[in-house]
Design a protein around this motif. Structure first.
Motif, PDB file in Angstrom:
ATOM      1  N   MET A  40       0.849  -1.356   0.077  1.00 31.75           N
ATOM      2  CA  MET A  40      -0.099  -0.089  -0.002  1.00 31.75           C
ATOM      3  C   MET A  40       0.787   1.206   0.080  1.00 31.75           C
ATOM      4  SD  MET A  40      -3.193  -0.587   2.529  1.00 31.75           S
ATOM      5  CE  MET A  40      -2.131  -0.287   3.856  1.00 31.75           C
ATOM      6  N   GLY A  41       1.887   1.273   0.883  1.00 32.24           N
ATOM      7  CA  GLY A  41       2.619   2.456   1.041  1.00 32.24           C
ATOM      8  C   GLY A  41       3.318   2.829  -0.457  1.00 32.24           C
ATOM      9  N   SER A  42       3.913   1.607  -1.178  1.00 34.78           N
ATOM     10  CA  SER A  42       4.700   1.878  -2.296  1.00 34.78           C
ATOM     11  C   SER A  42       3.842   2.452  -3.482  1.00 34.78           C
ATOM     12  CB  SER A  42       5.374   0.691  -2.762  1.00 34.78           C
ATOM     13  OG  SER A  42       6.297  -0.005  -1.704  1.00 34.78           O
ATOM     14  N   ALA A  43       2.445   1.912  -3.387  1.00 36.14           N
ATOM     15  CA  ALA A  43       1.561   2.394  -4.245  1.00 36.14           C
ATOM     16  C   ALA A  43       1.177   3.892  -4.105  1.00 36.14           C
ATOM     17  CB  ALA A  43       0.432   1.378  -4.532  1.00 36.14           C
ATOM     18  N   THR A  44       1.088   4.152  -2.987  1.00 34.96           N
ATOM     19  CA  THR A  44       0.616   5.517  -2.519  1.00 34.96           C
ATOM     20  C   THR A  44       1.773   6.593  -3.112  1.00 34.96           C
ATOM     21  OG1 THR A  44      -0.611   4.868  -0.620  1.00 34.96           O
ATOM     22  CG2 THR A  44       0.161   7.337  -0.424  1.00 34.96           C
ATOM     23  N   ALA A  45       2.922   6.107  -2.571  1.00 30.36           N
ATOM     24  CA  ALA A  45       4.155   6.994  -3.275  1.00 30.36           C
ATOM     25  C   ALA A  45       4.191   7.059  -4.678  1.00 30.36           C
ATOM     26  CB  ALA A  45       5.538   6.483  -2.563  1.00 30.36           C
ATOM     27  N   ALA A  46       3.849   6.037  -5.313  1.00 28.10           N
ATOM     28  CA  ALA A  46       3.861   6.016  -6.851  1.00 28.10           C
ATOM     29  C   ALA A  46       2.819   7.007  -7.414  1.00 28.10           C
ATOM     30  CB  ALA A  46       3.401   4.657  -7.480  1.00 28.10           C
ATOM     31  N   VAL A  47       1.973   7.401  -6.833  1.00 30.11           N
ATOM     32  CA  VAL A  47       0.925   8.504  -7.228  1.00 30.11           C
ATOM     33  C   VAL A  47       1.458   9.685  -7.432  1.00 30.11           C
ATOM     34  CG1 VAL A  47      -1.367   9.631  -6.790  1.00 30.11           C
ATOM     35  CG2 VAL A  47      -1.085   7.211  -6.313  1.00 30.11           C
ATOM     36  N   GLY A  48       2.556   9.966  -6.318  1.00 25.82           N
ATOM     37  CA  GLY A  48       3.108  11.381  -6.282  1.00 25.82           C
ATOM     38  C   GLY A  48       4.007  11.342  -7.405  1.00 25.82           C
ATOM     39  N   LEU A  49       4.469  10.502  -8.002  1.00 27.10           N
ATOM     40  CA  LEU A  49       5.486  10.502  -9.103  1.00 27.10           C
ATOM     41  C   LEU A  49       4.917  10.234 -10.641  1.00 27.10           C
ATOM     42  CD1 LEU A  49       7.879   8.102  -7.260  1.00 27.10           C
ATOM     43  CD2 LEU A  49       8.203  10.275  -7.540  1.00 27.10           C
ATOM     44  N   LEU A  50       3.714  10.003 -10.622  1.00 28.29           N
ATOM     45  CA  LEU A  50       3.092   9.839 -11.845  1.00 28.29           C
ATOM     46  C   LEU A  50       2.963  11.063 -12.771  1.00 28.29           C
ATOM     47  CD1 LEU A  50      -0.064   8.021 -10.932  1.00 28.29           C
ATOM     48  CD2 LEU A  50       1.815   7.118 -11.984  1.00 28.29           C
ATOM     49  N   PRO A  51       3.417  11.021 -14.082  1.00 28.19           N
ATOM     50  CA  PRO A  51       3.199  12.017 -15.329  1.00 28.19           C
ATOM     51  C   PRO A  51       1.876  12.573 -15.307  1.00 28.19           C
ATOM     52  CG  PRO A  51       3.852   9.869 -16.205  1.00 28.19           C
ATOM     53  CD  PRO A  51       3.831   9.863 -14.750  1.00 28.19           C
ATOM     54  N   THR A  52       1.530  13.642 -15.588  1.00 28.90           N
ATOM     55  CA  THR A  52       0.318  14.401 -15.765  1.00 28.90           C
ATOM     56  C   THR A  52      -0.204  14.270 -17.249  1.00 28.90           C
ATOM     57  OG1 THR A  52       0.824  16.384 -16.124  1.00 28.90           O
ATOM     58  CG2 THR A  52       0.433  15.840 -13.826  1.00 28.90           C
ATOM     59  N   ALA A  53      -1.472  14.538 -17.560  1.00 27.14           N
ATOM     60  CA  ALA A  53      -2.059  14.325 -18.832  1.00 27.14           C
ATOM     61  C   ALA A  53      -1.233  15.406 -19.742  1.00 27.14           C
ATOM     62  CB  ALA A  53      -3.633  14.359 -18.702  1.00 27.14           C
ATOM     63  N   GLU A  54      -0.966  16.487 -18.946  1.00 26.49           N
ATOM     64  CA  GLU A  54      -0.184  17.444 -19.972  1.00 26.49           C
ATOM     65  C   GLU A  54       1.010  16.935 -20.490  1.00 26.49           C
ATOM     66  OE1 GLU A  54       1.315  22.051 -19.585  1.00 26.49           O
ATOM     67  OE2 GLU A  54       0.736  20.948 -17.718  1.00 26.49           O
ATOM     68  N   THR A  55       1.614  15.992 -19.739  1.00 31.60           N
ATOM     69  CA  THR A  55       2.776  15.177 -20.172  1.00 31.60           C
ATOM     70  C   THR A  55       2.585  14.103 -21.160  1.00 31.60           C
ATOM     71  OG1 THR A  55       3.754  15.838 -18.185  1.00 31.60           O
ATOM     72  CG2 THR A  55       5.125  14.251 -19.555  1.00 31.60           C
ATOM     73  N   ILE A  56       1.897  13.248 -20.760  1.00 30.42           N
ATOM     74  CA  ILE A  56       1.746  11.669 -21.479  1.00 30.42           C
ATOM     75  C   ILE A  56       0.192  11.614 -21.930  1.00 30.42           C
ATOM     76  CG2 ILE A  56       3.488  10.657 -20.314  1.00 30.42           C
ATOM     77  CD1 ILE A  56       1.706   9.308 -18.555  1.00 30.42           C
ATOM     78  N   GLY A  57      -0.677  12.708 -21.835  1.00 27.48           N
ATOM     79  CA  GLY A  57      -1.955  12.363 -22.466  1.00 27.48           C
ATOM     80  C   GLY A  57      -2.811  11.444 -21.850  1.00 27.48           C
ATOM     81  N   VAL A  58      -3.490  10.525 -22.737  1.00 25.99           N
ATOM     82  CA  VAL A  58      -4.503   9.575 -21.985  1.00 25.99           C
ATOM     83  C   VAL A  58      -3.809   8.584 -21.159  1.00 25.99           C
ATOM     84  CG1 VAL A  58      -4.269   8.219 -24.088  1.00 25.99           C
ATOM     85  CG2 VAL A  58      -6.789   8.324 -22.695  1.00 25.99           C
ATOM     86  N   ALA A  59      -2.490   8.565 -21.487  1.00 24.37           N
ATOM     87  CA  ALA A  59      -1.940   7.451 -20.383  1.00 24.37           C
ATOM     88  C   ALA A  59      -1.767   7.837 -19.087  1.00 24.37           C
ATOM     89  CB  ALA A  59      -0.199   7.198 -20.771  1.00 24.37           C
ATOM     90  N   ALA A  60      -1.738   9.095 -18.786  1.00 21.85           N
ATOM     91  CA  ALA A  60      -2.065   9.508 -17.326  1.00 21.85           C
ATOM     92  C   ALA A  60      -3.038   8.968 -16.643  1.00 21.85           C
ATOM     93  CB  ALA A  60      -1.766  11.068 -17.223  1.00 21.85           C
ATOM     94  N   PRO A  61      -4.471   8.948 -16.916  1.00 24.89           N
ATOM     95  CA  PRO A  61      -5.188   8.561 -16.231  1.00 24.89           C
ATOM     96  C   PRO A  61      -5.423   7.025 -16.214  1.00 24.89           C
ATOM     97  CG  PRO A  61      -6.103   9.531 -18.131  1.00 24.89           C
ATOM     98  CD  PRO A  61      -4.665  10.012 -18.013  1.00 24.89           C
ATOM     99  N   VAL A  62      -4.931   6.420 -17.202  1.00 27.72           N
ATOM    100  CA  VAL A  62      -4.837   4.853 -17.044  1.00 27.72           C
ATOM    101  C   VAL A  62      -3.571   4.641 -16.113  1.00 27.72           C
ATOM    102  CG1 VAL A  62      -3.721   2.795 -18.534  1.00 27.72           C
ATOM    103  CG2 VAL A  62      -5.177   4.818 -19.618  1.00 27.72           C
ATOM    104  N   ALA A  63      -2.487   5.390 -16.193  1.00 27.79           N
ATOM    105  CA  ALA A  63      -1.539   5.163 -14.932  1.00 27.79           C
ATOM    106  C   ALA A  63      -2.103   4.976 -13.633  1.00 27.79           C
ATOM    107  CB  ALA A  63      -0.336   5.748 -15.458  1.00 27.79           C
ATOM    108  N   LEU A  64      -2.875   6.237 -13.353  1.00 22.12           N
ATOM    109  CA  LEU A  64      -3.582   6.607 -12.145  1.00 22.12           C
ATOM    110  C   LEU A  64      -4.229   5.414 -11.554  1.00 22.12           C
ATOM    111  CD1 LEU A  64      -3.985   8.562  -9.840  1.00 22.12           C
ATOM    112  CD2 LEU A  64      -5.864   9.567 -10.970  1.00 22.12           C
TER     113      LEU A  64
END
Length: 453
Positions: A120-144
């Motif tokens: 759980m903790g690792s996945a939570t930290a990963a949210v803070g590292l995700l690129p946004t839609a401005e950077t990678i487009g539709v892949a951002a919500p998929v990654a989230l």
């Protein structure tokens, strides 16, 4: 202050075994016996706090992070999409509960509790590292979405594993008190999330918050993992479970046994969990969205208030848990759910008067049933299943209830307001869930003074 007993009665026997059959654990236990329940309570609360810190941070920051992953001109649509991804994590909880519950019932409670807190903790930290839609487009919500699904999987075995372990580790006659430390972790995690969100939104301006500040609360889960690991690494598995394991009495197919022999318990826990989760997610977490988005109160001020209320609730929980050992579980749970049903609509009416001090007072009043419901239901859930399938049975049924009462309720509450225009619609939702829980409670036997099977 009197010390806790240094011997623990075996609640795992059926009553037909020789008295010595489960008297000794299969592995030596270290540390004074009277300190084990206290260590168990602290370790359980620490891990559960991480779970609800993560869910709380996401909920509190949903309005801010929504446009980064779901850009568009309609802020309500972005919020609904963000809350839909929030709810998706709950869909994975039953699967996580089945897999992790089976491991907990077959291998042991401690290793699974360590696995859940790291995952759980690792996945939570990963949210803070995700690129946004401005950077990678539709892949951002998929990654989230993928990260949220991973969080949900591990969360499926966390709070239920904590409740299972504490029920088995508590001294006889004190399961309510020690069991209340699972929801203490819930309240501390949610309160910490609110306070961190409050500090972040107070210290940073809108531009900084939008550029990078929203990431900080998610990354702060990393030091929390370390603290929880230190606490949980010191635990021994419960003597009740070890006794069953030494007798080779653990279930070979825990889920099959739960669904064939304990269907009534599954249904009761599920319905009660819908009520208790709706009380938490609508009665506290959604009210952050209600106060800021719907009523227009300051985000940072609301975060501070929510954090303070959560910590206040956490302090009351051990008191309520201890009272349930003396007065009975059903009596207190009835008071709690009845409180939700009676208080929620008047409290929301007061919040809508336009006075922030009155809104704060209304939130405090609305939160009063929470320490009762949360602290007393967790040990009650654990007491409904026997040791051989307790982890699996509790995880499966509780997580089904959590999908409906927790995962869907913030989205449904927001959708109801947007569709009907009635700002009180979430209150009616909580009232309905509370009434259903009260009706279910009539079928539950009092378990505060019974031995665990």
């Amino acid at each position: 202050m009197t010390s806790l007993p240094t011997t623990v009665e075996d609640p795992g026997g059926t009553g037909n075994e020789p008295a010595s059959s489960a008297a000794a654990p299969t592995t030596p236990l270290t540390g004074p016996a009277h300190s084990r329940p206290r260590r168990a309570a602290m370790a359980a609360a620490a891990g559960t706090a991480i779970e609800y810190y993560e869910f709380g941070v996401y909920s509190y920051l949903a309005v801010i992070i929504g446009p980064h992953f779901f850009p568009g001109d309609d802020p309500t649509a972005a919020l609904l999409a963000t809350l839909a991804v929030f709810g998706s994590a709950f869909l994975m909880r039953p699967l996580g509960g089945i897999v992790l519950g089976r491991l907990g019932d077959r291998v042991g409670r401690k290793p699974v509790l360590i696995l859940t807190v790291v995952g759980m903790g690792s996945a939570t930290a990963a949210v803070g590292l995700l690129p946004t839609a401005e950077t990678i487009g539709v892949a951002a919500p998929v990654a989230l979405l993928l990260v949220r699904l991973a969080q949900g999987f591990f969360a499926g075995g966390e709070v239920t594993g904590s409740a299972t372990y504490l029920a088995e580790a508590a001294p006889h006659g004190k399961r309510g008190f020690f069991g209340s430390f699972t929801p203490v972790g819930v309240a501390l995690g949610g309160g910490t999330a609110a306070l961190v969100a409050g500090v972040t939104t107070t210290v940073l301006d809108e531009r900084q918050l939008d550029a990078y500040g929203w990431r900080i609360p998610f990354l702060l889960s990393l030091p929390l993992i370390a603290l929880a690991l230190i606490a949980r690494n010191r635990l021994e598995d419960s003597e009740t479970f070890l006794a069953k394991k030494s007798e080779k009495a653990t279930a070979k197919a825990p889920l099959t046994e739960v669904l064939t022999e304990h269907r009534a318990a599954v249904l009761k826990v599920t319905l009660l969990a819908i009520g208790s989760n709706c009380g938490y997610w609508v009665g506290l977490i959604f009210m952050n969205i209600y106060l800021t988005t719907d009523l227009g109160y300051s985000k940072s001020s609301t975060f501070w208030i929510m954090g303070g209320i959560s910590l206040f609730v956490a302090c009351l929980m051990p008191v309520c848990g201890g009272l349930s050992d003396r007065w009975g579980r059903k009596r207190l749970i009835t008071v709690g759910f009845a409180g939700y049903a009676v208080l929620v609509v008047p409290a929301m009416l007061v919040m809508g008067l336009g006075s922030f001090p009155l809104a704060v007072a209304a939130m405090v009043v609305l939160a009063l049933p929470m320490p009762i419901v949360q602290s007393v239901t967790y040990p009650t859930y654990a007491e409904m299943f026997p040791t051989r399938v307790r982890y699996t049975g509790l995880s499966f049924s509780f997580n089904i209830g959590t999908i409906i009462g927790g995962g869907l309720s913030p989205y449904l509450a927001t959708w109801l307001i947007a569709t009907t225009g009635d700002l009180l619609a979430p209150g009616y939702l909580l009232m309905a869930a509370s009434v259903m829980a009260l009706l279910t409670l009539r079928t539950v036997r009092e378990s505060s003074r019974t031995e665990l099977l």
